[in-house]
Scaffold this motif. Structure first.
Motif, PDB file in Angstrom:
ATOM      1  N   ASP A  57      37.436  34.800  43.757  1.00 27.70           N
ATOM      2  CA  ASP A  57      37.141  33.939  44.909  1.00 27.70           C
ATOM      3  C   ASP A  57      36.840  34.760  46.154  1.00 27.70           C
ATOM      4  O   ASP A  57      37.376  34.506  47.237  1.00 27.70           O
ATOM      5  CB  ASP A  57      38.289  32.953  45.169  1.00 27.70           C
ATOM      6  CG  ASP A  57      38.526  32.023  43.998  1.00 27.70           C
ATOM      7  OD1 ASP A  57      37.561  31.771  43.232  1.00 27.70           O
ATOM      8  OD2 ASP A  57      39.661  31.559  43.819  1.00 27.70           O
ATOM      9  N   VAL A  58      35.958  35.741  46.003  1.00 28.67           N
ATOM     10  CA  VAL A  58      35.553  36.589  47.119  1.00 28.67           C
ATOM     11  C   VAL A  58      34.740  35.748  48.103  1.00 28.67           C
ATOM     12  O   VAL A  58      33.741  35.128  47.720  1.00 28.67           O
ATOM     13  CB  VAL A  58      34.720  37.790  46.623  1.00 28.67           C
ATOM     14  CG1 VAL A  58      34.182  38.601  47.783  1.00 28.67           C
ATOM     15  CG2 VAL A  58      35.536  38.647  45.667  1.00 28.67           C
ATOM     16  N   GLU A  59      35.212  35.733  49.336  1.00 29.00           N
ATOM     17  CA  GLU A  59      34.524  34.943  50.356  1.00 29.00           C
ATOM     18  C   GLU A  59      34.972  35.390  51.744  1.00 29.00           C
ATOM     19  O   GLU A  59      36.167  35.545  51.997  1.00 29.00           O
ATOM     20  CB  GLU A  59      34.860  33.459  50.166  1.00 29.00           C
ATOM     21  CG  GLU A  59      34.079  32.542  51.043  1.00 29.00           C
ATOM     22  CD  GLU A  59      34.373  31.072  50.764  1.00 29.00           C
ATOM     23  OE1 GLU A  59      33.771  30.236  51.428  1.00 29.00           O
ATOM     24  OE2 GLU A  59      35.215  30.772  49.886  1.00 29.00           O
ATOM     25  N   GLU A  60      33.994  35.623  52.604  1.00 27.74           N
ATOM     26  CA  GLU A  60      34.248  35.937  54.014  1.00 27.74           C
ATOM     27  C   GLU A  60      35.264  37.059  54.193  1.00 27.74           C
ATOM     28  O   GLU A  60      36.190  36.970  54.996  1.00 27.74           O
ATOM     29  CB  GLU A  60      34.687  34.683  54.765  1.00 27.74           C
ATOM     30  CG  GLU A  60      33.632  33.606  54.790  1.00 27.74           C
ATOM     31  CD  GLU A  60      34.063  32.348  55.535  1.00 27.74           C
ATOM     32  OE1 GLU A  60      35.099  32.375  56.228  1.00 27.74           O
ATOM     33  OE2 GLU A  60      33.350  31.353  55.425  1.00 27.74           O
ATOM     34  N   GLY A  61      35.113  38.130  53.426  1.00 28.80           N
ATOM     35  CA  GLY A  61      35.964  39.299  53.582  1.00 28.80           C
ATOM     36  C   GLY A  61      37.334  39.205  52.943  1.00 28.80           C
ATOM     37  O   GLY A  61      38.182  40.072  53.160  1.00 28.80           O
ATOM     38  N   ALA A  65      30.672  34.709  30.998  1.00 31.21           N
ATOM     39  CA  ALA A  65      30.720  33.955  32.256  1.00 31.21           C
ATOM     40  C   ALA A  65      31.358  34.791  33.368  1.00 31.21           C
ATOM     41  O   ALA A  65      30.902  34.752  34.524  1.00 31.21           O
ATOM     42  CB  ALA A  65      31.489  32.645  32.060  1.00 31.21           C
ATOM     43  N   LEU A  66      32.401  35.546  33.031  1.00 28.83           N
ATOM     44  CA  LEU A  66      33.028  36.413  34.033  1.00 28.83           C
ATOM     45  C   LEU A  66      32.047  37.471  34.527  1.00 28.83           C
ATOM     46  O   LEU A  66      31.976  37.761  35.727  1.00 28.83           O
ATOM     47  CB  LEU A  66      34.270  37.090  33.452  1.00 28.83           C
ATOM     48  CG  LEU A  66      35.463  36.202  33.134  1.00 28.83           C
ATOM     49  CD1 LEU A  66      36.583  37.028  32.509  1.00 28.83           C
ATOM     50  CD2 LEU A  66      35.958  35.459  34.356  1.00 28.83           C
ATOM     51  N   LEU A  67      31.289  38.043  33.611  1.00 24.05           N
ATOM     52  CA  LEU A  67      30.307  39.050  34.006  1.00 24.05           C
ATOM     53  C   LEU A  67      29.228  38.446  34.905  1.00 24.05           C
ATOM     54  O   LEU A  67      28.779  39.092  35.859  1.00 24.05           O
ATOM     55  CB  LEU A  67      29.687  39.703  32.768  1.00 24.05           C
ATOM     56  CG  LEU A  67      30.644  40.582  31.963  1.00 24.05           C
ATOM     57  CD1 LEU A  67      29.993  41.020  30.663  1.00 24.05           C
ATOM     58  CD2 LEU A  67      31.118  41.771  32.776  1.00 24.05           C
ATOM     59  N   ALA A  68      28.847  37.209  34.634  1.00 22.21           N
ATOM     60  CA  ALA A  68      27.864  36.531  35.493  1.00 22.21           C
ATOM     61  C   ALA A  68      28.439  36.295  36.886  1.00 22.21           C
ATOM     62  O   ALA A  68      27.735  36.487  37.900  1.00 22.21           O
ATOM     63  CB  ALA A  68      27.426  35.213  34.855  1.00 22.21           C
ATOM     64  N   ALA A 112      27.107  37.972  40.437  1.00 23.10           N
ATOM     65  CA  ALA A 112      26.782  37.139  41.598  1.00 23.10           C
ATOM     66  C   ALA A 112      27.608  37.527  42.828  1.00 23.10           C
ATOM     67  O   ALA A 112      27.391  36.990  43.914  1.00 23.10           O
ATOM     68  CB  ALA A 112      27.003  35.669  41.261  1.00 23.10           C
ATOM     69  N   GLY A 113      28.567  38.453  42.668  1.00 22.71           N
ATOM     70  CA  GLY A 113      29.387  38.889  43.789  1.00 22.71           C
ATOM     71  C   GLY A 113      30.545  37.964  44.120  1.00 22.71           C
ATOM     72  O   GLY A 113      31.195  38.119  45.151  1.00 22.71           O
ATOM     73  N   LEU A 114      30.836  37.014  43.227  1.00 26.98           N
ATOM     74  CA  LEU A 114      31.915  36.059  43.471  1.00 26.98           C
ATOM     75  C   LEU A 114      33.278  36.638  43.120  1.00 26.98           C
ATOM     76  O   LEU A 114      34.308  36.172  43.613  1.00 26.98           O
ATOM     77  CB  LEU A 114      31.681  34.786  42.655  1.00 26.98           C
ATOM     78  CG  LEU A 114      30.350  34.075  42.881  1.00 26.98           C
ATOM     79  CD1 LEU A 114      30.181  32.946  41.882  1.00 26.98           C
ATOM     80  CD2 LEU A 114      30.275  33.575  44.310  1.00 26.98           C
ATOM     81  N   CYS A 115      33.303  37.633  42.229  1.00 26.68           N
ATOM     82  CA  CYS A 115      34.532  38.228  41.741  1.00 26.68           C
ATOM     83  C   CYS A 115      34.273  39.698  41.415  1.00 26.68           C
ATOM     84  O   CYS A 115      33.128  40.104  41.233  1.00 26.68           O
ATOM     85  CB  CYS A 115      35.000  37.524  40.463  1.00 26.68           C
ATOM     86  SG  CYS A 115      35.283  35.758  40.659  1.00 26.68           S
ATOM     87  N   HIS A 116      35.359  40.441  41.329  1.00 27.66           N
ATOM     88  CA  HIS A 116      35.297  41.847  40.900  1.00 27.66           C
ATOM     89  C   HIS A 116      36.396  42.026  39.863  1.00 27.66           C
ATOM     90  O   HIS A 116      37.581  42.017  40.196  1.00 27.66           O
ATOM     91  CB  HIS A 116      35.516  42.793  42.085  1.00 27.66           C
ATOM     92  CG  HIS A 116      34.540  42.591  43.198  1.00 27.66           C
ATOM     93  ND1 HIS A 116      33.213  42.929  43.092  1.00 27.66           N
ATOM     94  CD2 HIS A 116      34.708  42.059  44.435  1.00 27.66           C
ATOM     95  CE1 HIS A 116      32.601  42.629  44.226  1.00 27.66           C
ATOM     96  NE2 HIS A 116      33.484  42.096  45.051  1.00 27.66           N
ATOM     97  N   PHE A 117      35.994  42.165  38.614  1.00 33.58           N
ATOM     98  CA  PHE A 117      36.935  42.281  37.505  1.00 33.58           C
ATOM     99  C   PHE A 117      37.042  43.738  37.064  1.00 33.58           C
ATOM    100  O   PHE A 117      36.032  44.448  37.011  1.00 33.58           O
ATOM    101  CB  PHE A 117      36.476  41.421  36.323  1.00 33.58           C
ATOM    102  CG  PHE A 117      36.333  39.969  36.661  1.00 33.58           C
ATOM    103  CD1 PHE A 117      37.453  39.177  36.871  1.00 33.58           C
ATOM    104  CD2 PHE A 117      35.082  39.387  36.778  1.00 33.58           C
ATOM    105  CE1 PHE A 117      37.335  37.835  37.192  1.00 33.58           C
ATOM    106  CE2 PHE A 117      34.947  38.046  37.088  1.00 33.58           C
ATOM    107  CZ  PHE A 117      36.075  37.266  37.293  1.00 33.58           C
ATOM    108  N   HIS A 118      38.256  44.163  36.730  1.00 28.60           N
ATOM    109  CA  HIS A 118      38.487  45.542  36.307  1.00 28.60           C
ATOM    110  C   HIS A 118      39.471  45.576  35.148  1.00 28.60           C
ATOM    111  O   HIS A 118      40.366  44.733  35.063  1.00 28.60           O
ATOM    112  CB  HIS A 118      39.064  46.363  37.458  1.00 28.60           C
ATOM    113  CG  HIS A 118      38.140  46.467  38.616  1.00 28.60           C
ATOM    114  ND1 HIS A 118      37.988  45.455  39.524  1.00 28.60           N
ATOM    115  CD2 HIS A 118      37.295  47.454  38.996  1.00 28.60           C
ATOM    116  CE1 HIS A 118      37.099  45.810  40.422  1.00 28.60           C
ATOM    117  NE2 HIS A 118      36.658  47.008  40.129  1.00 28.60           N
TER     118      HIS A 118
END
Length: 167
Positions: free
Chosen positions: A77-81, A47-50, A54-60
């Motif tokens: 929670d990537v949103e509006e910069g 689910a995290l990879l999905a 989708a560009g909603l998160c960046h996991f490292h």
């Protein structure tokens, strides 16, 4: 030398082991993830990879020179910069500046690779190490909050050119 790697499917086993190995250590300063987190880890990882795709998160994951996981650093929670920064550094790497360096690297990636202009972070007041890491990376307190019934703070950092003393 530690390096951040974008989360991939093949990190699952090492990440689960990292979380198990550090569970008690993390629970001393942040709320425990609970047994369900570990029981459903494989599905959660997918689910995290999905979410990442989708560009909603960046996991490292943070990988040491031997290729072992030393921590994780995420933008959610990537949103509006903007995004929320979260990180966990394992007990074996704690107290050596690893978290400060990893957060610095993530701030750079957030600006250059992901086009973000603001990062938010939260931490409890009884976690002075985390507050220090965030302060060293230019985060400032913007609000007092509660985190799972514990007093905490919300911090913010505007991203832009690196300060001359931070390379």
């Amino acid at each position: 030398m530690m390096r951040l790697e974008r989360l991939r499917a093949d990190h699952a086993d090492a990440l689960l082991e990292f979380e198990r190995e550090n569970r008690a250590y993390f629970a001393r300063s942040v709320p425990d993830r609970g047994d369900a987190y570990f029981a459903g880890f494989a599905s959660r990882h997918r689910a995290l990879l999905a979410e990442q795709d989708a560009g909603l998160c960046h996991f490292h994951v943070l990988v040491d020179e031997r290729g072992d996981l030393a921590g994780r650093v995420n933008l959610v929670d990537v949103e509006e910069g903007a995004a929320e920064l979260g990180y966990r550094i394992g007990e074996r790497a704690a107290g050596r500046g690893v978290a400060t360096a990893a957060v610095e690297d993530m701030c750079r990636l957030a600006a250059t690779e992901y086009g973000l202009s603001v990062l938010i972070a939260v931490t409890t007041l009884d976690n002075p190490a985390s507050r220090t890491v965030l302060a060293r990376n230019g985060f400032t307190v913007v609000e007092n909050i509660g985190i799972d019934g514990r007093p905490g703070v919300r911090l913010r950092r505007r991203l832009g050119p690196l300060r001359p003393d931070r390379t």
